[in-house]
Design a protein around this motif. Structure first.
Motif, PDB file in Angstrom:
ATOM      1  N   ALA A  36      17.058  33.944 -11.961  1.00  0.00           N
ATOM      2  CA  ALA A  36      18.355  33.782 -12.652  1.00  0.00           C
ATOM      3  C   ALA A  36      17.968  33.323 -13.778  1.00  0.00           C
ATOM      4  O   ALA A  36      17.054  32.753 -14.499  1.00  0.00           O
ATOM      5  CB  ALA A  36      18.878  32.489 -11.992  1.00  0.00           C
ATOM      6  N   THR A  37      18.607  34.270 -14.966  1.00  0.00           N
ATOM      7  CA  THR A  37      18.664  33.991 -16.357  1.00  0.00           C
ATOM      8  C   THR A  37      19.923  33.149 -16.683  1.00  0.00           C
ATOM      9  O   THR A  37      21.137  33.786 -16.836  1.00  0.00           O
ATOM     10  CB  THR A  37      18.497  35.359 -16.883  1.00  0.00           C
ATOM     11  N   ASN A  79      16.101  28.592  -5.211  1.00  0.00           N
ATOM     12  CA  ASN A  79      15.754  29.887  -4.901  1.00  0.00           C
ATOM     13  C   ASN A  79      14.337  29.802  -4.925  1.00  0.00           C
ATOM     14  O   ASN A  79      13.703  30.567  -5.715  1.00  0.00           O
ATOM     15  CB  ASN A  79      16.334  30.556  -6.055  1.00  0.00           C
ATOM     16  N   ASP A  82      18.567  36.442  -1.549  1.00  0.00           N
ATOM     17  CA  ASP A  82      17.836  35.879  -2.423  1.00  0.00           C
ATOM     18  C   ASP A  82      16.466  36.410  -2.161  1.00  0.00           C
ATOM     19  O   ASP A  82      15.991  36.193  -1.052  1.00  0.00           O
ATOM     20  CB  ASP A  82      17.864  34.196  -2.254  1.00  0.00           C
ATOM     21  N   HIS A 109      19.554  35.819  -5.891  1.00  0.00           N
ATOM     22  CA  HIS A 109      18.494  34.723  -6.458  1.00  0.00           C
ATOM     23  C   HIS A 109      18.985  34.251  -7.894  1.00  0.00           C
ATOM     24  O   HIS A 109      18.520  33.195  -8.602  1.00  0.00           O
ATOM     25  CB  HIS A 109      17.151  35.651  -6.856  1.00  0.00           C
ATOM     26  N   PHE A 110      20.160  34.837  -8.331  1.00  0.00           N
ATOM     27  CA  PHE A 110      20.790  34.597  -9.555  1.00  0.00           C
ATOM     28  C   PHE A 110      21.725  33.167  -9.528  1.00  0.00           C
ATOM     29  O   PHE A 110      21.744  32.772 -10.546  1.00  0.00           O
ATOM     30  CB  PHE A 110      21.570  35.658 -10.379  1.00  0.00           C
ATOM     31  N   SER A 130      24.725  30.561 -14.464  1.00  0.00           N
ATOM     32  CA  SER A 130      25.394  30.875 -15.640  1.00  0.00           C
ATOM     33  C   SER A 130      26.781  30.714 -15.605  1.00  0.00           C
ATOM     34  O   SER A 130      27.618  30.794 -16.759  1.00  0.00           O
ATOM     35  CB  SER A 130      24.882  32.258 -15.811  1.00  0.00           C
TER      36      SER A 130
END
Length: 275
Positions: free
Chosen positions: A20-21, A166, A194, A222-223, A227
Motif C-alpha cells: 500500500a502506498t 496486511n 491480499d 494489499h493496498f 490512502s
C-alpha cells in the motif's frame, strides 16, 4: 508454502511488492475525525522519525504510545499520514519510522527507538510532553514489511498490544518470532486478494496457546484503505482497537467482543481467540 513465496515477495529489499502506498491526502483531509485535530512534527532528539500528535496537547489526558513501521520498510514517515493523523486525533502519540518524505529503508530497532524516546520525553522536565504520555500503554504496529519489523520487537515487555496490517511471516524459519508474542495481537488483512493473506492465516494457526487474538479480513486487497481520508475503514477499526487496548474504551471493545460484535455484522470476516 511460505518458503516458496519468499522469492517472489522480496524485491530489492522490499517485502510484499505492490505494498500500500499511502497517497498524499487531498487538501483538508488531514486533522483526523477525533476530538483533537492532529498533525506531525520532527525532533532532533529522535532523528529519522515522524511524530503525529494532537495540535494542542489535551489537558488532564495522557497520550498512549503507538509505534508504526511502514510498508516496504520505507523510511518515509508521511507515507501513511492519513491513518496516522486519524489515530493521533483520538488522543494518541503516534511515531512513524522515517522522516517526512524520507527515503531509504528502516529496521525494527527504529520501533524500539520510538518507545524509548517517548518514555524519555515523558520524564524530561523541559519537554512539552513532560508527564503527558502514558508510558504504560504501548502499541506497536506495522504494514506489510513493517509488520515483520513489529514481530521482531514484539517480545518487548513494555508492549500492550501488537498489530499487523496486511502482513505475515514470509518463511517458516521465522516462526520462532510467534512464540515470543506476549500481548494481545490483532491482524487487519485485505482478504483473499491480499498477497499477505495466506501468510497471515498461517501465522494465525501458529499463535501461542492462550494469547488473546483478533483476525479481521476486509476484501480490499494489499493496498487497504490507507490512502482514503482518515485512513478509511482501516483507520476507523484500528482506532477502535487502540481505544480498547490502550484506553479501556468499552464502546470500542464491543466492536470486537461478543456474538453481536460490531464487526461481526459488517463486511469484515472475523476470527477470534481468547478475547
Amino acid at each position: 508454502m511460505r518458503s516458496a513465496l519468499l522469492g517472489i515477495l522480496v524485491l530489492a529489499g522490499t517485502l510484499f511488492p505492490g505494498a500500500a502506498t499511502a497517497a498524499p491526502a487531498p487538501p483538508g483531509a488531514l486533522g483526523g475525525s477525533g476530538p483533537h485535530p492532529a498533525g506531525y512534527e520532527t525532533t532532533l532528539r529522535l532523528t529519522n522519525h515522524t511524530i503525529y500528535r494532537p495540535n494542542t496537547l489535551p489537558t488532564g489526558v495522557k497520550l498512549p504510545i503507538v509505534a508504526w513501521g511502514n510498508g516496504a520498510c520505507r523510511a518515509d514517515g508521511t507515507w501513511f499520514e492519513n491513518i496516522l493523523t486519524e489515530w493521533a486525533s483520538h488522543g494518541f502519540l503516534v511515531i512513524a519510522n522515517g522522516r517526512p518524505g524520507g527515503s531509504g529503508s528502516t529496521d525494527s530497532d527504529m520501533l524500539t527507538e520510538s518507545i524509548d524516546w517517548a518514555v524519555a520525553e515523558n520524564s524530561r522536565r523541559t519537554s512539552k510532553y513532560y508527564g503527558r504520555i502514558d508510558t504504560t500503554k504501548v502499541a506497536v504496529m506495522g504494514q506489510s514489511c513493517g509488520g515483520i519489523e513489529t514481530y521482531e520487537v514484539a517480545d518487548d515487555p513494555r508492549i500492550t498490544t501488537t498489530v499487523l496490517w496486511n502482513s505475515g511471516l514470509l518463511d517458516d524459519a521465522q516462526n520462532g518470532l510467534l512464540q515470543r508474542l506476549h500481548a494481545p495481537i490483532a491482524y487487519f488483512i485485505g482478504g483473499p486478494s491480499d498477497i499477505a493473506h495466506p501468510n497471515a492465516m498461517d501465522d494465525w494457526r501458529r499463535l501461542p496457546a492462550g494469547l488473546p487474538a483478533f483476525m479481521g479480513n476486509l476484501d480490499v486487497g494489499h493496498f487497504g484503505t490507507f490512502s482514503e481520508p482518515n485512513g478509511g475503514e482501516f483507520g476507523r477499526v484500528g482506532g477502535h482497537w487502540l481505544k480498547w487496548q490502550l484506553k479501556g474504551d468499552l464502546t470500542s471493545r464491543a466492536q470486537f467482543v461478543g456474538t453481536d460484535c460490531g464487526l461481526c455484522a459488517s463486511d469484515w470476516d472475523v476470527l477470534r481467540k481468547n478475547l
